[in-house]
Design a protein around this motif. Structure first.
Motif, mmCIF file in Angstrom:
data_model
loop_
_atom_site.group_PDB
_atom_site.id
_atom_site.type_symbol
_atom_site.label_atom_id
_atom_site.label_comp_id
_atom_site.label_asym_id
_atom_site.label_seq_id
_atom_site.Cartn_x
_atom_site.Cartn_y
_atom_site.Cartn_z
ATOM 1 N N ILE A 177 13.457 11.534 8.650
ATOM 2 C CA ILE A 177 14.198 12.626 7.996
ATOM 3 C C ILE A 177 13.149 13.829 7.928
ATOM 4 C CG2 ILE A 177 14.410 13.496 5.369
ATOM 5 C CD1 ILE A 177 15.400 10.429 5.117
ATOM 6 N N LYS A 178 11.813 13.587 7.804
ATOM 7 C CA LYS A 178 10.958 14.879 7.941
ATOM 8 C C LYS A 178 10.714 15.497 9.463
ATOM 9 C CE LYS A 178 8.031 15.963 5.126
ATOM 10 N NZ LYS A 178 7.963 17.039 4.097
ATOM 11 N N SER A 209 -6.907 -15.267 -12.614
ATOM 12 C CA SER A 209 -5.805 -14.678 -13.056
ATOM 13 C C SER A 209 -4.399 -15.616 -13.369
ATOM 14 C CB SER A 209 -5.506 -13.536 -12.606
ATOM 15 O OG SER A 209 -4.448 -12.850 -12.931
ATOM 16 N N GLU A 210 -3.750 -15.300 -14.599
ATOM 17 C CA GLU A 210 -2.396 -15.872 -14.638
ATOM 18 C C GLU A 210 -1.363 -15.099 -14.923
ATOM 19 O OE1 GLU A 210 -2.837 -18.594 -18.163
ATOM 20 O OE2 GLU A 210 -4.213 -20.245 -16.975
ATOM 21 N N ALA A 211 -1.760 -13.797 -14.482
ATOM 22 C CA ALA A 211 -1.026 -12.487 -14.429
ATOM 23 C C ALA A 211 0.151 -12.573 -13.409
ATOM 24 C CB ALA A 211 -1.505 -11.307 -14.684
ATOM 25 N N GLY A 212 1.273 -12.497 -14.045
ATOM 26 C CA GLY A 212 2.422 -12.366 -13.089
ATOM 27 C C GLY A 212 2.850 -10.953 -12.892
ATOM 28 N N ALA A 213 3.665 -10.923 -11.931
ATOM 29 C CA ALA A 213 4.216 -9.487 -11.596
ATOM 30 C C ALA A 213 4.943 -8.557 -12.797
ATOM 31 C CB ALA A 213 5.438 -9.289 -10.651
ATOM 32 N N LEU A 223 10.129 8.736 -7.403
ATOM 33 C CA LEU A 223 9.486 7.624 -7.353
ATOM 34 C C LEU A 223 8.003 7.730 -7.681
ATOM 35 C CD1 LEU A 223 9.467 4.232 -7.004
ATOM 36 C CD2 LEU A 223 9.286 4.910 -4.536
ATOM 37 N N THR A 256 0.978 9.802 -1.227
ATOM 38 C CA THR A 256 2.415 9.843 -0.750
ATOM 39 C C THR A 256 3.359 11.080 -1.115
ATOM 40 O OG1 THR A 256 2.569 7.202 -1.211
ATOM 41 C CG2 THR A 256 4.655 8.237 -0.911
ATOM 42 N N LEU A 314 1.923 13.893 1.035
ATOM 43 C CA LEU A 314 2.418 13.422 2.474
ATOM 44 C C LEU A 314 3.806 13.586 2.814
ATOM 45 C CD1 LEU A 314 -0.026 10.535 3.471
ATOM 46 C CD2 LEU A 314 0.004 12.676 4.336
ATOM 47 N N LEU A 315 4.626 13.335 1.827
ATOM 48 C CA LEU A 315 6.082 13.208 2.172
ATOM 49 C C LEU A 315 6.784 14.381 1.462
ATOM 50 C CD1 LEU A 315 6.880 9.555 2.145
ATOM 51 C CD2 LEU A 315 6.311 10.828 4.001
ATOM 52 N N VAL A 316 6.249 15.091 0.268
ATOM 53 C CA VAL A 316 7.016 16.181 -0.146
ATOM 54 C C VAL A 316 6.290 17.464 -0.178
ATOM 55 C CG1 VAL A 316 7.959 16.681 -2.406
ATOM 56 C CG2 VAL A 316 8.108 14.400 -1.849
ATOM 57 N N ALA A 319 5.577 -10.328 -5.147
ATOM 58 C CA ALA A 319 5.618 -9.193 -5.348
ATOM 59 C C ALA A 319 4.914 -8.182 -4.372
ATOM 60 C CB ALA A 319 5.116 -8.906 -7.035
ATOM 61 N N PHE A 336 16.714 11.800 0.112
ATOM 62 C CA PHE A 336 15.790 10.756 0.239
ATOM 63 C C PHE A 336 14.471 11.100 -0.131
ATOM 64 C CE2 PHE A 336 13.017 7.582 2.630
ATOM 65 C CZ PHE A 336 13.584 6.686 2.218
ATOM 66 N N ILE A 337 14.217 12.611 0.332
ATOM 67 C CA ILE A 337 12.729 12.952 -0.267
ATOM 68 C C ILE A 337 13.023 13.203 -1.561
ATOM 69 C CG2 ILE A 337 11.105 14.998 0.420
ATOM 70 C CD1 ILE A 337 11.665 12.933 2.724
ATOM 71 N N HIS A 350 16.193 17.087 0.687
ATOM 72 C CA HIS A 350 16.763 16.102 1.373
ATOM 73 C C HIS A 350 17.030 14.928 -0.025
ATOM 74 C CE1 HIS A 350 18.031 12.419 3.750
ATOM 75 N NE2 HIS A 350 18.290 13.266 4.527
ATOM 76 N N ASN A 397 3.668 -15.707 -7.530
ATOM 77 C CA ASN A 397 4.361 -14.673 -7.961
ATOM 78 C C ASN A 397 4.000 -13.199 -7.640
ATOM 79 O OD1 ASN A 397 4.751 -12.600 -10.329
ATOM 80 N ND2 ASN A 397 6.436 -14.047 -10.741
ATOM 81 N N ARG A 398 2.577 -13.139 -7.778
ATOM 82 C CA ARG A 398 1.901 -11.773 -7.442
ATOM 83 C C ARG A 398 2.003 -11.650 -5.802
ATOM 84 N NH1 ARG A 398 -2.234 -13.761 -10.707
ATOM 85 N NH2 ARG A 398 -3.616 -14.290 -8.676
ATOM 86 N N ALA A 441 1.509 -18.319 -10.869
ATOM 87 C CA ALA A 441 1.142 -16.824 -11.172
ATOM 88 C C ALA A 441 0.642 -15.885 -9.429
ATOM 89 C CB ALA A 441 -0.018 -16.557 -12.147
ATOM 90 N N PHE A 497 8.454 4.797 4.555
ATOM 91 C CA PHE A 497 7.663 5.655 5.116
ATOM 92 C C PHE A 497 8.304 5.729 6.720
ATOM 93 C CE2 PHE A 497 4.144 5.333 2.524
ATOM 94 C CZ PHE A 497 3.496 6.777 2.422
ATOM 95 N N ILE A 510 12.002 10.040 -3.298
ATOM 96 C CA ILE A 510 10.599 9.683 -3.005
ATOM 97 C C ILE A 510 9.828 10.403 -4.271
ATOM 98 C CG2 ILE A 510 8.583 10.266 -1.562
ATOM 99 C CD1 ILE A 510 10.492 9.316 0.862
ATOM 100 N N GLN A 549 -2.053 -21.137 -12.746
ATOM 101 C CA GLN A 549 -2.369 -20.042 -12.079
ATOM 102 C C GLN A 549 -1.818 -20.005 -10.625
ATOM 103 O OE1 GLN A 549 -6.439 -21.705 -12.741
ATOM 104 N NE2 GLN A 549 -6.979 -20.379 -14.158
#
Lengths: 320, 50
Positions: B38-39, A23-27, A67, A123, A126-128, B20, A60-61, A58, B16-17, B13, B32, A64, B10
């Protein structure tokens, strides 16, 4: 399978051991799989649903929850790109996506999409709360399986039914606060659901050849341009009516209702111009204008709901 | 045994991964941790052992 660099078609992997395709894939390439522009609309509408919902959460929740909804939507986008890589390679609008351009392999995209789907749903649960998580899971399933794998290549009603996937985020945001699905959240769902056909069919009109080359049965290719233009108009009317429902049902104020009506009339006006567009007009300026206005409409109407709710909260806080 | 040699592209990359993934994992730890406090509340750490 590997992708050749000079043309975007899948070819059997016949590389020798010294030429293993690592792979040559970046983020950034993986981020592009999440369809960030679509995600921005999802984040915004989900936030409005969450903010308008009665009850407290809340901050923050709440963050989340947003997100998780954004990542879940992105995951379904990655799964869509994995499955649709063959037709994405043909269409000019999508040929530069990470898989057809050879930056990310299909297997990487599939793994990425499945992992993010599982993480975002778990997630959120569990959190919401688990109702919001179940709705998110259904949204991902609906977009990746029902729309992408089935409807998109099978029927011109693909984006009518598939549009439900894009309409769920405000309902999930609402469920994150209340733990329930109510009439108000269904109305928010309905606005996006009815808005989707005129939005995508306006695009399909001026990208007619693209969809035709890829073999995707969009409405203009199957039912013809005249029928599509008529349907665009009536869906725009239905969207404008749905846009004032929050005022009619009492969860938005009169100013918001009036502004929603004006925005809706603008949408209908643009749709009418498309309806009256001559068949010989290949520049299709009215269709391009409708596509642009539809994006403004959705952002604006949800922004109105948000501002209206903020104002109502401020008034009740001052009155207390 | 044939050994696969990574090209410079490569290697870049992969680095970079890796960065990330590291950042995302660190973010999830903080997320978490904060969400648990909070929870459940800070008193979660103030319980008898048995």
């Amino acid at each position: 399978m590997a992708y050749t660099s000079d043309h975007n078609v899948a070819v059997p992997d016949l590389l020798g051991p010294s030429e293993v395709r690592l792979s040559e894939a970046g983020a950034r390439d993986f981020f592009d799989l999440l369809k960030p522009r679509v995600m921005s609309l999802v984040i915004f509408t989900a936030f409005v649903g969450l903010y308008m919902a009665p009850g407290t959460i809340h901050p923050f929740i709440a963050a989340i929850a947003i997100l998780c909804i954004a990542v879940g939507a992105g995951a379904s986008g990655a799964l869509n790109m994995w499955y649709d890589a063959d037709i994405d390679a043909i269409m000019t609008r999508t040929a530069k996506r990470p898989i057809p351009s050879g930056r990310v392999s299909p297997a990487e995209a599939l793994g990425f999409g499945l992992t993010l789907s599982a993480f975002s749903v778990m997630t959120l649960g569990l959190l919401v709360n688990w109702l919001a998580a179940a709705l998110l899971a259904f949204t991902i399933f609906f977009y990746a399986v029902v729309y992408t794998m089935w409807l998109k290549r099978a029927t011109p009603q693909n984006i009518v039914i598939g549009g439900a996937a894009g309409a769920f985020p405000p309902m999930i945001g609402w469920a994150a606060v209340t733990g329930s699905v109510t009439v108000e959240s269904v109305v928010l769902f309905l606005i996006i659901f009815l808005w989707t056909p005129p939005h995508f069919w306006a695009l399909a009109l001026f990208k007619l050849d693209d969809y035709g080359d890829a073999g995707v049965p969009m409405m203009p290719n199957v039912a013809g341009e005249a029928s599509t233009k008529t349907q665009i108009f009536w869906y725009a009317v239905a969207t404008a009516v749905a846009g004032v429902l929050p005022y009619v049902l009492g969860f938005a104020g009169p100013l918001c209702g009036a502004a929603s009506l004006l925005l809706g009339l603008g949408f209908v006006h643009h749709a009418f111009k498309v309806w009256r567009m001559p068949e010989a007009d290949r520049r299709m300026v009215p269709a391009k204008k409708l596509f642009g206005y539809s994006l403004v409409y959705l952002f604006a109407i949800f922004a109105l709901f948000l501002v209206d709710d903020l104002a109502m909260n401020a008034i009740s806080w001052l009155a207390a | 045994m044939d050994k696969v040699e990574l090209t410079d592209k490569q290697k870049r990359a992969r680095r970079n991964r890796s960065i990330a993934i590291g950042l995302v994992l660190a973010f999830l730890v903080v997320l978490f941790y904060a969400a648990t406090v909070i929870k459940i509340g800070p008193e979660i750490m103030n319980k008898p052992l048995y």
